[in-house]
Design an enzyme around this catalytic site. Sequence first.
Site, PDB file in Angstrom:
ATOM      1  CB  CYS A   2    -156.779 -52.234 -45.852  1.00  0.00           C
ATOM      2  SG  CYS A   2    -156.706 -51.445 -47.457  1.00  0.00           S
ATOM      3  NE  ARG A  27    -156.883 -50.592 -40.019  1.00  0.00           N
ATOM      4  CZ  ARG A  27    -155.965 -49.820 -39.471  1.00  0.00           C
ATOM      5  NH1 ARG A  27    -156.139 -49.365 -38.262  1.00  0.00           N
ATOM      6  NH2 ARG A  27    -154.862 -49.500 -40.109  1.00  0.00           N
ATOM      7  CD1 TRP A  74    -161.180 -45.977 -47.429  1.00  0.00           C
ATOM      8  CD2 TRP A  74    -159.127 -45.654 -48.267  1.00  0.00           C
ATOM      9  NE1 TRP A  74    -161.080 -44.657 -47.812  1.00  0.00           N
ATOM     10  CE2 TRP A  74    -159.832 -44.433 -48.333  1.00  0.00           C
ATOM     11  CE3 TRP A  74    -157.825 -45.684 -48.748  1.00  0.00           C
ATOM     12  CZ2 TRP A  74    -159.272 -43.261 -48.835  1.00  0.00           C
ATOM     13  CZ3 TRP A  74    -157.269 -44.520 -49.256  1.00  0.00           C
ATOM     14  CH2 TRP A  74    -157.989 -43.319 -49.293  1.00  0.00           C
ATOM     15  CG  ASN A 100    -153.264 -51.301 -43.855  1.00  0.00           C
ATOM     16  OD1 ASN A 100    -153.589 -50.419 -44.646  1.00  0.00           O
ATOM     17  ND2 ASN A 100    -153.090 -51.084 -42.563  1.00  0.00           N
ATOM     18  N   GLY A 101    -151.640 -50.904 -46.989  1.00  0.00           N
ATOM     19  CA  GLY A 101    -150.553 -49.961 -47.273  1.00  0.00           C
ATOM     20  C   GLY A 101    -150.415 -49.739 -48.763  1.00  0.00           C
ATOM     21  CD  GLU A 486    -164.126 -31.517 -35.345  1.00  0.00           C
ATOM     22  OE1 GLU A 486    -163.280 -31.340 -36.227  1.00  0.00           O
ATOM     23  OE2 GLU A 486    -164.550 -32.646 -35.040  1.00  0.00           O
ATOM     24  CE  LYS A 490    -166.385 -34.787 -37.026  1.00  0.00           C
ATOM     25  NZ  LYS A 490    -165.088 -34.910 -36.431  1.00  0.00           N
ATOM     26  CD  GLU A 493    -165.551 -36.447 -40.675  1.00  0.00           C
ATOM     27  OE1 GLU A 493    -164.625 -36.987 -41.275  1.00  0.00           O
ATOM     28  OE2 GLU A 493    -165.463 -36.106 -39.489  1.00  0.00           O
ATOM     29  CG  HIS A 509    -163.004  -9.917 -45.301  1.00  0.00           C
ATOM     30  ND1 HIS A 509    -162.587  -8.666 -45.672  1.00  0.00           N
ATOM     31  CD2 HIS A 509    -163.081  -9.891 -43.943  1.00  0.00           C
ATOM     32  CE1 HIS A 509    -162.403  -7.918 -44.598  1.00  0.00           C
ATOM     33  NE2 HIS A 509    -162.699  -8.642 -43.529  1.00  0.00           N
ATOM     34  CE  LYS A 607    -161.688 -43.173 -35.373  1.00  0.00           C
ATOM     35  NZ  LYS A 607    -162.427 -41.912 -35.182  1.00  0.00           N
TER      36      LYS A 607
HETATM   37  O1  M6R Z   1    -155.999 -40.413 -36.228  1.00  0.00           O
HETATM   38  P1  M6R Z   1    -155.789 -38.962 -36.502  1.00  0.00           P
HETATM   39  O2  M6R Z   1    -156.284 -38.089 -35.413  1.00  0.00           O
HETATM   40  O3  M6R Z   1    -154.354 -38.641 -36.854  1.00  0.00           O
HETATM   41  O4  M6R Z   1    -156.646 -38.673 -37.788  1.00  0.00           O
HETATM   42  C1  M6R Z   1    -156.638 -37.425 -38.395  1.00  0.00           C
HETATM   43  C2  M6R Z   1    -157.782 -37.295 -39.372  1.00  0.00           C
HETATM   44  O5  M6R Z   1    -157.684 -38.261 -40.372  1.00  0.00           O
HETATM   45  C3  M6R Z   1    -159.144 -37.418 -38.693  1.00  0.00           C
HETATM   46  O6  M6R Z   1    -159.280 -36.507 -37.645  1.00  0.00           O
HETATM   47  C4  M6R Z   1    -160.264 -37.199 -39.715  1.00  0.00           C
HETATM   48  O7  M6R Z   1    -160.291 -35.870 -40.130  1.00  0.00           O
HETATM   49  C5  M6R Z   1    -161.606 -37.638 -39.131  1.00  0.00           C
HETATM   50  N1  M6R Z   1    -162.393 -38.247 -40.158  1.00  0.00           N
HETATM   51  C6  M6R Z   1    -162.388 -36.522 -38.558  1.00  0.00           C
HETATM   52  O8  M6R Z   1    -163.634 -36.876 -38.108  1.00  0.00           O
END
Ligand code: M6R
Length: 612
Positions: A2, A27, A74, A100-101, A486, A490, A493, A509, A607
């Site tokens: 959050c 966040r 969040w 937050n937490g 990756e 991308k 998500e 496989h 994020k």
């Molecule tokens: O801040 P961080 O690099 O530790 O975050 C890790 C993941 O949460 C972050 O890379 C996440 O997978 C992103 N949404 C990728 O785009």
Amino acid sequence: MCGIVGYIGKKQAFDVVINGLQRLEYRGYDSAGLVLIQNETFLMKKTKGKVSDLREISQDLDKTAQMGIGHTRWATHGVPNDVNSHPHLSNSGELVIVHNGIIENYSAIKTMLTEKGYHFVSDTDTEVLVNLIEFMQKSSNLSITDAVRFALNEVIGAYAICVVDKKEADKIVVGRLGSPLAIGMGKDEFYIASDASPFVEFTKEAVYLDDGEMATITKEGVDVRKIADNLQVEPLVQQLQFDLDQIEKGGYDHFMLKEIFEQPKSILDTMRGRLLSSEGKIKMAGIFDHRNRILKSNRIIIIACGTSWHAGLIGEYLIEELARIPVEVEYASEFRYRNPVIYPTDIVIAISQSGETADSLAAIKMAKEAGAFIYGICNVVGSSIARISDAGSYTHAGPEIGVASTKAFTAQVTVLTMIALELGKQTGELSNEKFHKHLVEMEMLPKQVETVLKLDKEIQEIALAYKDATNCLYLGRGYNFPVALEGALKLKEISYIHAEGYPAAEMKHGPIALIDENLPVVIIATKGHYEKVVSNVQEIKSRKGKVIAIVNPGDTEVRAIADHCIEVPAVEEFLSPIINTIPLQLLSYYLAVLRGANVDQPRNLAKSVTVE
Ligand code: M6R
């Protein structure tokens, strides 16, 4: 996960808080709320939805107050709805909190408080915390600062909180454990936020609370103490290293697109002062100062989550090939819970854009306790992981606001490439001549990335053909297997198209069973394992799959059979992940936009994942 904001001073708090929440919306964005504090009254608004919804319902609010706190959520405990939104009031209505937490022992505390006659209107752990503070305050006749401290000593979990008491309405009490909290230092005014972006336009001076610290903030100043023993702490004031324009969209439709286009600069910034090809040197103090320990170790363990984990996999390929040091790459969340063997001689490289990811932090703490040396690669300066590490390198990608990580990833790979080259030189695996040649090649990356970005329109058109896809496969070999992972992450998500990344050779496989005329396959067919990848493309085409191939100039074989080719500059294979990632970022971006998805704030994501 959050975002929290607070202000006390001489400005109208509403503007500071609501604009701050907007900046922190990356966040968490399922609900938002704020409270203004004036003449010992709370003026509160909260709602399910975005900060823009909160702004809308706040139109009738008296905005003259000079003190306020706010929250963008969040959800962890309780579905996103108006009632579960923060701020939360205590039973008497005298205390208000944003948090937050996660309070892990909230259930036991709730039972205890219920027995004492407390009632709860929301499903949140936060409402339990504010009532615990009230209970402590009332049962021992405490000031709000002491009550917060006593309560925080009872809770287990993670928190960054702001608390205000109507009866002491000249102060905001804040505390932190596991979730970040920064205090912006003004003149007779102070800002509080989960990161510095809400206040960077007002002050360049910030204090980052450490875990286990709390502060009482009035217009007169900030009193920082240890939560455990009330010991006063001299706050360390840090200079912020970014400007407002770096956290605004600057004419782009989305932060993600802006950040994709920033990569020539962010890669250059990450190499600046470190990659010195004319001197034949890589200058990275973190590596140089600890080279003996690193070279004496038997292995490197890389820990990270998500996209940073993909960068870690590329790091494994780089360090093993260029320096011949064994590397293991671990998901932080698995590593911390699977009782791994950690030797005091181990070097742990922790990679994190935010530097706040809960699982990565916990994994680091565990490795540290076992005596390992921690090398942090973080983007956010002053973040928890950066501070807990024994040494490290910042990525210098600048603030990354889009939830989907782009420029931070290529900056992480840039740092890892420099580390691998330097270690290769130190171990003697790379001759001086080869080392120097690689530096010259690497120095060209920003220009080559610029060339790739010119493919923007072409990629947008390719995206049009696949906007209704429901699944997608990404394949790559060697260095480009993590790039395939990756690319798939991308896509899923931000566009919500199901996507899987696979080593191209593994297709046989299992995933080959999925291939038909409806399955787009994105395959990285640049030099390095080229002939084998051509065979994979043939296998896909003979099953009527649609192929989008990333190729180098001069390619004829893949071009002859693929449905679409995206031509990127040819580079040495060890540099190819950076180049080959860019078209995949653009493809995901345009597919998501065409599908009407909220690119910068994808559903269910946040994020920085500060809860496990
Ligand atoms: O801040 P961080 O690099 O530790 O975050 C890790 C993941 O949460 C972050 O890379 C996440 O997978 C992103 N949404 C990728 O785009």
